[in-house]
Design a protein around this motif. Structure first.
Motif, mmCIF file in Angstrom:
data_model
loop_
_atom_site.group_PDB
_atom_site.id
_atom_site.type_symbol
_atom_site.label_atom_id
_atom_site.label_comp_id
_atom_site.label_asym_id
_atom_site.label_seq_id
_atom_site.Cartn_x
_atom_site.Cartn_y
_atom_site.Cartn_z
ATOM 1 N N ARG A 95 3.604 23.653 -16.851
ATOM 2 C CA ARG A 95 4.383 24.114 -18.012
ATOM 3 C C ARG A 95 3.471 24.681 -19.095
ATOM 4 O O ARG A 95 3.805 25.654 -19.758
ATOM 5 N N MET A 96 2.310 24.060 -19.263
ATOM 6 C CA MET A 96 1.375 24.557 -20.266
ATOM 7 C C MET A 96 0.807 25.920 -19.849
ATOM 8 O O MET A 96 0.601 26.792 -20.692
ATOM 9 N N TRP A 97 0.547 26.122 -18.565
ATOM 10 C CA TRP A 97 0.040 27.405 -18.086
ATOM 11 C C TRP A 97 1.071 28.516 -18.257
ATOM 12 O O TRP A 97 0.716 29.662 -18.510
ATOM 13 N N THR A 98 2.354 28.182 -18.125
ATOM 14 C CA THR A 98 3.389 29.213 -18.264
ATOM 15 C C THR A 98 3.733 29.492 -19.724
ATOM 16 O O THR A 98 4.413 30.474 -20.009
ATOM 17 N N ASP A 99 3.292 28.649 -20.635
ATOM 18 C CA ASP A 99 3.569 28.834 -22.060
ATOM 19 C C ASP A 99 2.282 28.646 -22.865
ATOM 20 O O ASP A 99 2.180 27.741 -23.705
ATOM 21 N N PRO A 100 1.261 29.491 -22.652
ATOM 22 C CA PRO A 100 -0.046 29.256 -23.275
ATOM 23 C C PRO A 100 -0.051 29.436 -24.793
ATOM 24 O O PRO A 100 -0.929 28.904 -25.470
ATOM 25 N N THR A 101 0.909 30.144 -25.349
ATOM 26 C CA THR A 101 0.914 30.331 -26.799
ATOM 27 C C THR A 101 1.330 29.064 -27.542
ATOM 28 O O THR A 101 1.011 28.906 -28.715
ATOM 29 N N ASN A 102 2.021 28.181 -26.867
ATOM 30 C CA ASN A 102 2.511 26.959 -27.511
ATOM 31 C C ASN A 102 1.855 25.705 -26.933
ATOM 32 O O ASN A 102 2.491 24.658 -26.821
ATOM 33 N N VAL A 103 0.595 25.772 -26.581
ATOM 34 C CA VAL A 103 -0.097 24.636 -25.969
ATOM 35 C C VAL A 103 -0.076 23.420 -26.886
ATOM 36 O O VAL A 103 0.074 22.280 -26.425
ATOM 37 N N ALA A 104 -0.170 23.624 -28.167
ATOM 38 C CA ALA A 104 -0.194 22.497 -29.111
ATOM 39 C C ALA A 104 1.124 21.719 -29.092
ATOM 40 O O ALA A 104 1.145 20.524 -29.422
ATOM 41 N N ASN A 105 2.213 22.348 -28.694
ATOM 42 C CA ASN A 105 3.507 21.656 -28.633
ATOM 43 C C ASN A 105 3.577 20.631 -27.501
ATOM 44 O O ASN A 105 4.479 19.804 -27.472
ATOM 45 N N TYR A 106 2.664 20.700 -26.563
ATOM 46 C CA TYR A 106 2.688 19.799 -25.405
ATOM 47 C C TYR A 106 1.839 18.551 -25.606
ATOM 48 O O TYR A 106 1.797 17.691 -24.725
ATOM 49 N N ILE A 107 1.181 18.430 -26.747
ATOM 50 C CA ILE A 107 0.350 17.246 -27.006
ATOM 51 C C ILE A 107 1.261 16.027 -27.149
ATOM 52 O O ILE A 107 2.243 16.054 -27.896
ATOM 53 N N GLU A 108 0.920 14.961 -26.415
ATOM 54 C CA GLU A 108 1.719 13.723 -26.435
ATOM 55 C C GLU A 108 0.772 12.526 -26.474
ATOM 56 O O GLU A 108 -0.368 12.617 -26.035
ATOM 57 N N ASP A 109 1.291 11.412 -26.953
ATOM 58 C CA ASP A 109 0.518 10.178 -26.934
ATOM 59 C C ASP A 109 1.408 9.048 -26.434
ATOM 60 O O ASP A 109 2.298 8.583 -27.151
ATOM 61 N N ALA A 110 1.190 8.637 -25.206
ATOM 62 C CA ALA A 110 1.904 7.518 -24.575
ATOM 63 C C ALA A 110 3.416 7.715 -24.587
ATOM 64 O O ALA A 110 4.165 6.816 -24.943
ATOM 65 N N THR A 111 3.861 8.889 -24.172
ATOM 66 C CA THR A 111 5.291 9.158 -24.051
ATOM 67 C C THR A 111 5.824 8.442 -22.807
ATOM 68 O O THR A 111 5.279 8.616 -21.718
ATOM 69 N N PRO A 112 6.877 7.643 -22.947
ATOM 70 C CA PRO A 112 7.406 6.930 -21.775
ATOM 71 C C PRO A 112 7.947 7.910 -20.729
ATOM 72 O O PRO A 112 8.567 8.914 -21.063
ATOM 73 N N ILE A 113 7.708 7.606 -19.458
ATOM 74 C CA ILE A 113 8.267 8.373 -18.353
ATOM 75 C C ILE A 113 9.012 7.406 -17.436
ATOM 76 O O ILE A 113 8.552 6.284 -17.186
ATOM 77 N N THR A 114 10.156 7.834 -16.950
ATOM 78 C CA THR A 114 11.024 6.931 -16.186
ATOM 79 C C THR A 114 10.732 6.942 -14.687
ATOM 80 O O THR A 114 11.208 6.068 -13.978
ATOM 81 N N GLN A 115 9.961 7.892 -14.203
ATOM 82 C CA GLN A 115 9.714 7.985 -12.764
ATOM 83 C C GLN A 115 8.779 6.889 -12.250
ATOM 84 O O GLN A 115 8.745 6.628 -11.046
ATOM 85 N N LEU A 116 8.016 6.268 -13.146
ATOM 86 C CA LEU A 116 7.066 5.225 -12.753
ATOM 87 C C LEU A 116 7.363 3.941 -13.523
ATOM 88 O O LEU A 116 7.810 3.993 -14.667
ATOM 89 N N ASN A 144 0.816 -1.219 0.000
ATOM 90 C CA ASN A 144 0.000 0.000 0.000
ATOM 91 C C ASN A 144 0.846 1.263 0.000
ATOM 92 O O ASN A 144 0.488 2.250 -0.638
ATOM 93 N N SER A 145 1.973 1.252 0.691
ATOM 94 C CA SER A 145 2.819 2.448 0.690
ATOM 95 C C SER A 145 3.485 2.651 -0.667
ATOM 96 O O SER A 145 3.638 3.792 -1.117
ATOM 97 N N SER A 146 3.847 1.579 -1.350
ATOM 98 C CA SER A 146 4.417 1.756 -2.693
ATOM 99 C C SER A 146 3.341 2.225 -3.672
ATOM 100 O O SER A 146 3.608 3.046 -4.540
ATOM 101 N N ASP A 147 2.113 1.729 -3.521
ATOM 102 C CA ASP A 147 1.002 2.225 -4.347
ATOM 103 C C ASP A 147 0.787 3.716 -4.129
ATOM 104 O O ASP A 147 0.568 4.474 -5.082
ATOM 105 N N ALA A 148 0.830 4.141 -2.883
ATOM 106 C CA ALA A 148 0.643 5.563 -2.569
ATOM 107 C C ALA A 148 1.764 6.406 -3.172
ATOM 108 O O ALA A 148 1.526 7.513 -3.671
ATOM 109 N N LYS A 149 2.984 5.899 -3.138
ATOM 110 C CA LYS A 149 4.101 6.639 -3.733
ATOM 111 C C LYS A 149 3.914 6.770 -5.239
ATOM 112 O O LYS A 149 4.130 7.842 -5.805
ATOM 113 N N PHE A 150 3.497 5.709 -5.896
ATOM 114 C CA PHE A 150 3.272 5.770 -7.340
ATOM 115 C C PHE A 150 2.162 6.772 -7.675
ATOM 116 O O PHE A 150 2.263 7.531 -8.633
ATOM 117 N N ARG A 151 1.090 6.780 -6.883
ATOM 118 C CA ARG A 151 0.001 7.732 -7.129
ATOM 119 C C ARG A 151 0.458 9.172 -6.941
ATOM 120 O O ARG A 151 0.109 10.049 -7.732
#
Length: 127
Positions: free
Chosen positions: A65-86, A45-52
């Protein structure tokens, strides 16, 4: 005659201390096994909580990041980009009408079900 009656009583009681000790050891062992099981569940349960919490951080960071760069919102669109933290983690970002952004983070720890964290926000126009 009195001594014969006492000796018969003693022979009927012999071994009861051993039986009581065995029952006590059995009860103690069951308690220890229950504690070991609880500790295993607590670690899961503690590892589940850490992942969440990591998934929440990753999604909120992307929205920030999108709020700080609202003119380039379309550049932040992603589809299943791998992330290493999880473990087996991916991040997807969609932007709908009226600049409604949705960030979806998914992960799957070994031996566990697939989990998903979704958050959304409106990204205001740049002024």
């Amino acid at each position: 005659m009195m001594s014969k009656h006492i000796s018969i009583y003693k022979t009927k009681q012999s071994g009861s201390v051993l039986l009581e000790a065995l029952v006590a050891v059995l009860i103690f062992s069951m308690g220890i096994l229950a504690l070991v099981g609880l500790q295993g569940a607590m670690i899961k349960n503690s590892s589940d909580a850490k992942f969440r919490s990591d998934a929440s951080f990753i999604a909120q960071e992307r929205l920030g990041r999108m709020w700080t760069d609202p003119t380039n919102v379309a550049n932040y669109i992603e589809d299943a980009t791998p992330i290493t933290q999880l473990p087996n983690g991916t991040r997807s970002v969609t932007v709908g009408p009226r600049r409604f952004a949705t960030v979806t983070v998914t992960w799957e720890a070994p031996g566990m079900d697939k989990h998903q964290y979704v958050t959304s926000a409106y990204i205001s126009d740049a002024k």
